[in-house]
Scaffold this active site. Structure first.
Site, PDB file in Angstrom:
ATOM      1  N   GLU A 107       0.822  -1.210   0.000  1.00  0.00           N
ATOM      2  CA  GLU A 107       0.000   0.000   0.000  1.00  0.00           C
ATOM      3  C   GLU A 107       0.864   1.272   0.000  1.00  0.00           C
ATOM      4  OE1 GLU A 107      -3.255   0.503  -0.452  1.00  0.00           O
ATOM      5  OE2 GLU A 107      -2.803   2.644  -0.313  1.00  0.00           O
TER       6      GLU A 107
ATOM      7  N   THR B 219      -6.138   2.646  -5.141  1.00  0.00           N
ATOM      8  CA  THR B 219      -5.910   1.201  -4.990  1.00  0.00           C
ATOM      9  C   THR B 219      -6.697   0.408  -6.025  1.00  0.00           C
ATOM     10  OG1 THR B 219      -5.473   1.287  -2.616  1.00  0.00           O
ATOM     11  CG2 THR B 219      -6.251  -0.799  -3.470  1.00  0.00           C
TER      12      THR B 219
ATOM     13  N   HIS C  85      -0.870   3.433   4.860  1.00  0.00           N
ATOM     14  CA  HIS C  85      -1.841   4.281   4.159  1.00  0.00           C
ATOM     15  C   HIS C  85      -1.960   5.609   4.896  1.00  0.00           C
ATOM     16  CE1 HIS C  85      -5.602   5.810   2.535  1.00  0.00           C
ATOM     17  NE2 HIS C  85      -5.640   4.818   1.651  1.00  0.00           N
TER      18      HIS C  85
ATOM     19  N   ASP D  61       1.110   0.388  -5.122  1.00  0.00           N
ATOM     20  CA  ASP D  61      -0.057   0.755  -5.938  1.00  0.00           C
ATOM     21  C   ASP D  61      -0.033   2.201  -6.422  1.00  0.00           C
ATOM     22  OD1 ASP D  61      -0.603   1.620  -3.298  1.00  0.00           O
ATOM     23  OD2 ASP D  61      -2.752   1.224  -3.461  1.00  0.00           O
TER      24      ASP D  61
HETATM   25  C1  GP9 Z   1      -8.701   0.017   1.644  1.00  0.00           C
HETATM   26  C2  GP9 Z   1      -7.777   0.341   0.579  1.00  0.00           C
HETATM   27  C3  GP9 Z   1      -7.318   1.737   0.434  1.00  0.00           C
HETATM   28  O1  GP9 Z   1      -9.506  -1.093   1.508  1.00  0.00           O
HETATM   29  O2  GP9 Z   1      -7.375  -0.627  -0.274  1.00  0.00           O
HETATM   30  O3  GP9 Z   1      -7.527   2.242  -0.824  1.00  0.00           O
HETATM   31  P1  GP9 Z   1      -6.922   3.637  -1.297  1.00  0.00           P
HETATM   32  O4  GP9 Z   1      -7.449   4.714  -0.383  1.00  0.00           O
HETATM   33  O5  GP9 Z   1      -5.428   3.537  -1.230  1.00  0.00           O
HETATM   34  O6  GP9 Z   1      -7.398   3.783  -2.694  1.00  0.00           O
HETATM   35 MN    MN Z   2      -3.920   2.399  -2.123  1.00  0.00          MN
END
Ligand code: GP9
Ligand code: MN
Length: 430
Positions: free
Chosen positions: A38, A82, A199, A258
């Site tokens: 992430e 993501t 994140h 990502d």
């Molecule tokens: C939460 C996640 C976050 O389920 O995968 O997504 P993002 O905010 O990075 O798009």
């Molecule tokens: Mn993400």
């Protein structure tokens, strides 16, 4: 309509890159384990703060002789973040210019996703492990359309107090708690782990991260290094498990970042940590920071650092060729990173692009070697015009595929359309 699909097909056929015989099929029949890192940016790799590596385990993978480690791999997400990355990696089609294709079209559109392709062509089972609720990014619906047999969302894990942060189960716990399900999956499997701890706003208590505070004025930046360090440890623990269980020996493991964790507005505060002067920071520098890791690791793989340019859209053709699966009949907008014919023009979702020599942001052309804006000579300009045209065409064809749900009109030879009602994620293993 059929002429839209004809345009897409002719672009994709013309653009297709033949597999590199050196790599075609080297991972045939192996389990595929995808580790989604992430918000992980490439600059963290090999980065040190006060002499301490931020991500020592990922660094060791990056330099492993059994890893194909890409140094010029860019994320290409838009607002779907993501979910856009997931969509590109598993369908070979871009996200949308606005919003998320998962959220807006993912329930009803036809997809030809990696889990379905691998199941139908090579007998793979498939599962996603993610410590957030299944409805986030509409995953509970989209995954059925991608052909995922199992989706272990937060309802499968212990999420009692202290185990979760804003976006779900902490990464170390996700990996540890997933193994009891993973062990029951029929091999070969295609399994994806979506981490969340690294994140924004990167909250982590001292007990979870031992990495020192980098001490900028921005708490997100400080947190980013600490949560990245934690993620690195989580991946290390998971690798230890894979080795101890023996799964390591018959798996190919893909790790990717990502998208960015720190945004352009934070980059000037970050700059000194990267040895850069914030006063001379430009959009060129912002664009360079959109590199993310893409690493392919397998026991016995002939690896090495790969400097060719590419992005998330190229991941699926690359993986399919490694698995010995022909992808020439699928609607994939990227090309195999390992192919001699790989296309090194990397499109961003806003139609800007990067090539090995130039970074083109709107009307400004930067020379990658100097980082300076230039006025290209005639020949260079002609090449860049051609590149821009291709980028525009590729993105717009991809948008047509999504917006007009074109894949319902086109089924690749040897592929059966997915029936989402085959899957029910509530009941675990049936
Ligand atoms: C939460 C996640 C976050 O389920 O995968 O997504 P993002 O905010 O990075 O798009
Ligand atoms: Mn993400």
């Amino acid at each position: 309509n059929s002429s839209d699909m004809d345009n897409v097909l002719s672009f994709v056929k013309q653009h297709h890159a033949a597999a590199n015989p050196k790599y075609y099929g080297v991972a045939k029949g192996k389990n595929v384990i995808i580790i989604h890192l992430e918000s992980f940016q490439q600059f963290l790799i090999d980065d040190k703060v006060d002499g301490q590596e931020v991500t020592p385990f990922l660094n060791s993978l990056y330099h492993s002789k059994n890893t194909l480690a890409f140094s010029n791999f860019f994320h290409q997400v838009g607002q779907g973040k993501t979910s856009d990355a997931e969509n590109m990696l598993e369908t070979g089609v871009y996200g949308l210019p606005q919003g998320s294709v998962f959220s807006s079209l993912g329930s009803d559109n036809t997809f030809q996703g990696a889990p379905a392709i691998l199941n139908q062509t090579a007998g793979y089972s498939s599962a996603v492990f993610h410590g957030n609720i299944g409805t986030f990014w509409n995953r509970n619906n989209v995954y059925k359309n991608l052909g995922y047999q199992y989706f272990f969302d937060s309802s499968y894990f212990d999420t009692s107090q202290g185990t979760t942060l804003e976006y779900g189960l902490k990464d170390k716990l996700l990996f540890a708690e997933s193994t009891k399900y993973l062990e029951q999956l029929q091999q070969p499997f295609y399994a994806k782990f979506i981490t969340v701890t690294n994140h924004y706003p990167f909250p982590l208590t001292k007990t979870d991260s031992t990495f020192p505070n980098v001490g900028t004025s921005d708490s997100a930046i400080n947190g980013y290094f600490q949560t990245a360090h934690y993620l690195d440890q989580a991946v290390h623990e998971f690798f230890n498990y894979l080795k101890a269980s023996g799964l390591y020996d018959n798996s190919i493991i893909i790790l990717y970042g990502d998208h960015y964790g720190l945004s352009n507005s934070e980059n000037t505060t970050l700059a000194p940590l990267l040895g850069k002067d914030p006063d001379t920071w430009t959009n060129f520098d912002n664009a360079q920071l959109q590199r993310v890791p893409y690493m392919i690791h397998m026991k016995g793989l002939k690896g090495g650092i790969q400097n060719q340019y590419g992005g998330e859209i190229d991941a699926l053709p690359t993986l399919m060729h490694l698995l010995g699966i022909d992808d020439s009949n699928y609607i994939h907008f990227g090309t195999d990173l390992l192919s001699k014919q790989h296309d090194q023009v990397v499109a961003f979702r806003n139609n800007n692009f990067v090539t090995p020599k130039y970074t083109v942001l709107g009307d400004t052309v930067y020379d990658n070697a100097t980082g300076k804006a230039i006025t290209p000579d005639k020949m260079t300009q002609a090449t860049l015009d051609k590149d821009q045209k291709k980028v525009d065409k590729e993105l717009s064809l991809s948008d047509t595929v999504n917006n007009k749900n074109l894949l319902r009109f086109y089924t690749p030879a040897g592929f059966k359309p997915v029936n989402p009602s085959d899957y029910n994620y509530q009941d675990g293993y049936q």
